[in-house]
Design an enzyme around this catalytic site. Structure first.
Site, mmCIF file in Angstrom:
data_model
loop_
_atom_site.group_PDB
_atom_site.id
_atom_site.type_symbol
_atom_site.label_atom_id
_atom_site.label_comp_id
_atom_site.label_asym_id
_atom_site.label_seq_id
_atom_site.Cartn_x
_atom_site.Cartn_y
_atom_site.Cartn_z
ATOM 1 N N SER A 166 0.825 -1.206 0.000
ATOM 2 C CA SER A 166 0.000 0.000 0.000
ATOM 3 C C SER A 166 0.862 1.259 0.000
ATOM 4 O O SER A 166 1.606 1.508 -0.942
ATOM 5 C CB SER A 166 -0.963 -0.035 1.190
ATOM 6 O OG SER A 166 -1.837 1.057 1.180
ATOM 7 N N ASP B 202 -3.277 6.373 -3.250
ATOM 8 C CA ASP B 202 -2.159 5.776 -2.525
ATOM 9 C C ASP B 202 -1.520 4.696 -3.385
ATOM 10 O O ASP B 202 -1.908 4.493 -4.543
ATOM 11 C CB ASP B 202 -2.596 5.269 -1.154
ATOM 12 C CG ASP B 202 -3.539 4.080 -1.217
ATOM 13 O OD1 ASP B 202 -4.093 3.805 -2.303
ATOM 14 O OD2 ASP B 202 -3.728 3.420 -0.172
ATOM 15 N N ASP C 104 -1.430 1.398 -3.658
ATOM 16 C CA ASP C 104 -2.200 0.318 -4.285
ATOM 17 C C ASP C 104 -3.544 0.807 -4.796
ATOM 18 O O ASP C 104 -4.385 0.007 -5.216
ATOM 19 C CB ASP C 104 -2.369 -0.858 -3.328
ATOM 20 C CG ASP C 104 -3.121 -0.496 -2.047
ATOM 21 O OD1 ASP C 104 -3.115 0.681 -1.671
ATOM 22 O OD2 ASP C 104 -3.704 -1.402 -1.424
ATOM 23 N N ASP D 26 -6.284 1.894 -3.594
ATOM 24 C CA ASP D 26 -7.605 1.600 -3.020
ATOM 25 C C ASP D 26 -8.146 2.781 -2.226
ATOM 26 O O ASP D 26 -9.305 2.785 -1.811
ATOM 27 C CB ASP D 26 -7.579 0.328 -2.158
ATOM 28 C CG ASP D 26 -6.670 0.426 -0.947
ATOM 29 O OD1 ASP D 26 -5.873 1.378 -0.852
ATOM 30 O OD2 ASP D 26 -6.739 -0.468 -0.075
#
Length: 459
Positions: free
Chosen positions: A102, A248, A250, A252
């Site tokens: 992440s 961010d 990743d 999500d």
């Protein structure tokens, strides 16, 4: 043997590569995960995806080897965002594994695991069993009695277009007024998904840092830190854009910047999207965690909805959404959950709702969102402390005897006043930190509460 308790956290796997975990550990976790999902539901296939970090492909392939060893097939979705993996796990009805750390720095990597239908796997719902089996495997033991009788097979499936089509079916942007949109992907997976999802629409996309680079050469892919929004804020002003989007690592989570270059709070976005979801007439329950603004439940009630307050964290949000059949859920950290997306979090879908709300009317974003910004918030303030419990106890003692003050211990300690001021103090699960969030009717009152609490916490 690696200490798996240090990398298998409350919600996922996360640690430094190769110091804390490597391909051997990934293979053991894959083996344990395959046995867990097969034993629980009879699963015969697992879908995987990975981000752009250098270690993601080797780790995901080692994990797949472990899955295959238990006679379970692997569908490799390849490069993708976390919400794309959730889409795959939901639409294909397969358990899934996303390889990403992440927003963490380049030396980290991790795995986000889910059941078929993108249902969460956390510490209280299977992650402890997976960890224990992986530990036994690394120790040379054979914890499974079942003989799979075969090796699994590997296939590949690019789900990016299906993912984009699904999102575009949930929010129609084709008829909005033209918008100029600056997008900061932070060299993360937004640079991969934004062109697929938002192309061919009345949007002029101004890309920033779309090159996939797990070393994050421009800034950390963590828009929760205001320092990482500075470039996007400048870009919005420079280009005279209508809106800025920051994803961010990743992709999500998505943070929103208005036309003035000012951040829009995730609580305001929660309120805005909640109103849109309630307007569909398909449900009334909206989930919000206890750190979102008090404006959120107020707005939900004003629009005929039923707000439900939960602890912080995706496993709690998703469980409560399932229990209440909630149509939407939002967190202060810009995680947004949709019943129409298997109750999973997707920053892209939240961004599309904001683009639709902006493009369906003529006002600038700052005016549109003003109705959802009713209070002044501190943002999350972290304090490093040696004795988390002792400092929280000290705060409880200070405020417990005050007239008119109420204390709530749903998640950490929340202290509230009749004038609308409140704060929440929570211990980090993974670091020696206390996290403070304060909200009040005005900036002076917020600063007063903030400074008083921090004086005790940091004493």
């Amino acid at each position: 043997m690696p200490d798996l308790t240090s990398i298998i956290k409350a919600y996922d796997v996360r640690g430094v590569v190769p110091d804390q975990w490597d391909e051997t550990v990934a293979r053991a976790i894959g083996t344990a995960f395959a046995e867990f999902v097969h034993g629980e539901t009879g699963a015969t296939s697992v879908v995987t995806a990975h981000d752009m970090r250098d270690s993601s492909v080797p780790l995901s392939r080692a994990f797949a080897e472990g899955v295959l060893s238990r006679g379970i097939d692997v569908v490799e979705a390849g490069l993708g965002s976390t919400d794309m993996l959730y889409f795959a796990a939901g639409s294909l009805e397969m358990p899934g594994a996303m390889f990403t750390a992440s927003h963490n720095p380049a030396q980290y990597n991790g795995i986000k695991l889910c059941r078929a239908g993108a249902a969460p796997i956390g510490q209280d719902s299977g992650l402890v069993q997976i960890r224990e089996w992986a530990e036994q495997l690394l120790d040379g033991a054979a914890p499974f009695g079942r003989d799979p009788g075969r090796l699994g097979t590997v296939s590949t499936r690019d789900v990016a277009v299906e993912y984009a089509d699904y999102l575009r079916g949930l929010v129609d942007l084709s008829g909005i007024r033209p918008l100029k949109v600056v997008v900061d992907a932070g060299n993360g997976m937004g640079g991969h998904t934004v062109p697929v999802v938002l192309s061919g629409l009345p949007l002029e996309i101004v890309p920033m840092y779309f090159e996939l680079d797990g070393s994050f050469p421009n800034h950390e892919a963590n828009p929760l830190d205001p320092a990482n929004l500075v470039d996007l804020q400048a870009g919005v002003r420079e280009h005279g854009a209508d809106i800025g989007l920051a994803f961010d690592g990743d992709a999500d989570r998505c943070f929103i910047i208005d036309e003035r270059g000012e951040p829009v709070s995730p609580s305001a976005i929660t309120g805005l999207v909640a109103v849109r979801e309630l307007a569909k007439g398909t449900g009334t329950v909206i989930i919000h965690n206890l750190i979102t603004s008090r404006a959120v439940p107020e707005i939900v009630r004003e629009h005929g909805g039923e707000p439900v307050r939960t602890r912080v964290g995706h496993s709690f949000i998703k469980a409560e959404m399932a229990r209440t059949d909630a149509v939407f859920g939002g967190e202060h950290s810009a995680h947004y959950y949709f019943r129409d997306f298997w109750r999973a979090d997707t920053g892209m879908l939240a961004a599309m709702h904001v683009l639709a709300a902006l493009g369906e009317q003529a006002r600038p974003l700052s005016e549109l969102t003003a109705a959802y910004e009713r209070y002044v918030a501190s943002g999350e303030i972290n304090s490093t402390v040696a004795d988390q419990a002792g400092r929280v106890a000290a705060i409880r003692e200070v405020y417990g005897e005050r007239d008119g003050v109420t204390l709530d211990e749903l998640d950490g300690l929340t202290v509230s006043w009749p004038d609308g001021a409140w704060f929440n103090l929570r211990a980090s699960n993974t670091e020696p930190l206390l996290r403070l969030n304060v909200e009040a009717p005005d900036a002076t009152r917020m600063a007063q509460v903030r400074d008083e609490v921090l004086e005790v916490v940091r004493a």
